[in-house]
Write a protein that holds these residues in place. Structure first.
Motif, mmCIF file in Angstrom:
data_model
loop_
_atom_site.group_PDB
_atom_site.id
_atom_site.type_symbol
_atom_site.label_atom_id
_atom_site.label_comp_id
_atom_site.label_asym_id
_atom_site.label_seq_id
_atom_site.Cartn_x
_atom_site.Cartn_y
_atom_site.Cartn_z
ATOM 1 N N LEU A 149 31.984 45.924 54.059
ATOM 2 C CA LEU A 149 32.385 44.618 54.550
ATOM 3 C C LEU A 149 31.187 43.687 54.518
ATOM 4 O O LEU A 149 30.180 43.925 55.181
ATOM 5 N N TYR A 150 31.296 42.618 53.701
ATOM 6 C CA TYR A 150 30.267 41.582 53.645
ATOM 7 C C TYR A 150 30.862 40.305 54.198
ATOM 8 O O TYR A 150 31.858 39.829 53.665
ATOM 9 N N TYR A 190 34.896 52.800 54.283
ATOM 10 C CA TYR A 190 36.312 52.974 53.954
ATOM 11 C C TYR A 190 36.378 53.365 52.492
ATOM 12 O O TYR A 190 35.718 52.746 51.643
ATOM 13 N N THR A 240 34.212 50.901 50.102
ATOM 14 C CA THR A 240 34.344 49.541 50.613
ATOM 15 C C THR A 240 33.248 49.246 51.612
ATOM 16 O O THR A 240 32.986 50.027 52.523
ATOM 17 N N SER A 290 33.164 38.004 55.585
ATOM 18 C CA SER A 290 34.583 38.216 55.859
ATOM 19 C C SER A 290 35.320 38.818 54.678
ATOM 20 O O SER A 290 36.540 38.909 54.684
ATOM 21 N N ALA A 291 34.576 39.250 53.657
ATOM 22 C CA ALA A 291 35.225 39.832 52.483
ATOM 23 C C ALA A 291 34.815 41.270 52.301
ATOM 24 O O ALA A 291 33.669 41.629 52.538
ATOM 25 N N SER A 292 35.748 42.089 51.895
ATOM 26 C CA SER A 292 35.437 43.472 51.563
ATOM 27 C C SER A 292 34.970 43.531 50.125
ATOM 28 O O SER A 292 35.602 42.969 49.235
ATOM 29 N N LYS A 293 33.862 44.218 49.938
ATOM 30 C CA LYS A 293 33.361 44.425 48.589
ATOM 31 C C LYS A 293 33.742 45.843 48.203
ATOM 32 O O LYS A 293 33.312 46.805 48.845
ATOM 33 N N ILE A 294 34.566 45.960 47.194
ATOM 34 C CA ILE A 294 35.115 47.263 46.821
ATOM 35 C C ILE A 294 34.543 47.647 45.474
ATOM 36 O O ILE A 294 34.757 46.966 44.474
ATOM 37 N N ILE A 295 33.817 48.765 45.465
ATOM 38 C CA ILE A 295 33.127 49.222 44.268
ATOM 39 C C ILE A 295 33.823 50.474 43.754
ATOM 40 O O ILE A 295 34.038 51.428 44.492
#
Lengths: 114, 114
Positions: free
Chosen positions: A95-96, A32, A93, A98-103
């Protein structure tokens, strides 16, 4: 490692012309992608997003293109206006749990010439 | 509708003093919460994220810590500030459990450590 980078740190565009801001990403697992606009002293604002199962998405005056083959993302702004002056960030994005890791990438400053 | 609040908007603190920045979200339940830092003219660095009360993940080793005492409250703290802690701190939230959700940012806190 993961990284999102931009080809051009600054972009100067004539008012009324189209703007194209480019971005490269390196993580194949990203599914994403988002473009943000940040004006001075403010938090980034969402512009447009695209999922990895798409290659193009259009909004009002903006279009995002995704090329997964070369891991490239671009933002096109039609008929650029003075209010488009800002720093633009692309983000990927992952997904790790249950959290999205957005770089975020490092950003491109867009300036408009009258 | 959902809103996110950060305060204070600006802060000047001496080296060695403590820090507490607060962020609250309204209009959504169990959001994923994030703290980012942005150095002047640079991109956004992810500091912490949280998927629930008391659950904090740290992205980079540093002089800062985060806590989530309530579902929609996220706090960034330091016991002793360093000059290098100066920057623009942004809180953000996303919808939990999906990678296809953009970050929604607050308006940030400009921290200057003197």
């Amino acid at each position: 490692g993961e990284s999102v980078g931009l080809h051009l740190p600054t972009l100067s565009v004539q008012e009324g012309d189209n703007s194209i801001i480019n971005c490269a990403y390196s993580n194949s697992a990203s599914d994403y992608f988002i473009w943000y606009k940040q004006e001075s002293g403010k938090g980034p604002q969402f512009i447009i997003d695209i999922r990895s199962n798409m290659d193009k998405r259009q909004g009002q005056r903006v279009t995002v293109l995704l090329n997964k083959t070369v891991k490239h993302l671009s933002l096109q702004i039609a008929a650029t206006q003075p209010g488009d002056s800002a720093v633009y960030f692309c983000a990927e994005t992952i997904l790790y749990s249950s959290a999205s890791k957005i770089i975020f990438g490092s950003g491109t400053r867009l300036s408009i010439r009258p | 509708s959902q809103t996110i609040h950060q305060w204070p908007a600006t802060l000047v603190q001496p080296v060695g003093s403590p820090l507490s920045l607060e962020c609250t979200v309204e209009g959504t339940s169990n959001p994923n919460l994030y703290w980012y830092r942005q150095a002047a003219g640079r991109g956004l660095q992810l500091l912490f994220y949280s998927v629930g009360i008391g659950q904090i993940s740290s992205e980079v080793p540093q002089n800062l810590s985060a806590s989530r005492p309530q579902d929609r409250q996220f706090i960034l703290s330091s016991k002793k500030l360093l000059l290098s802690d100066s920057g623009f701190y942004l809180c953000a939230w996303t919808t939990p459990g999906t990678s296809n959700s953009p970050l929604h940012f607050g308006n940030g806190t400009r921290l200057t450590v003197t």
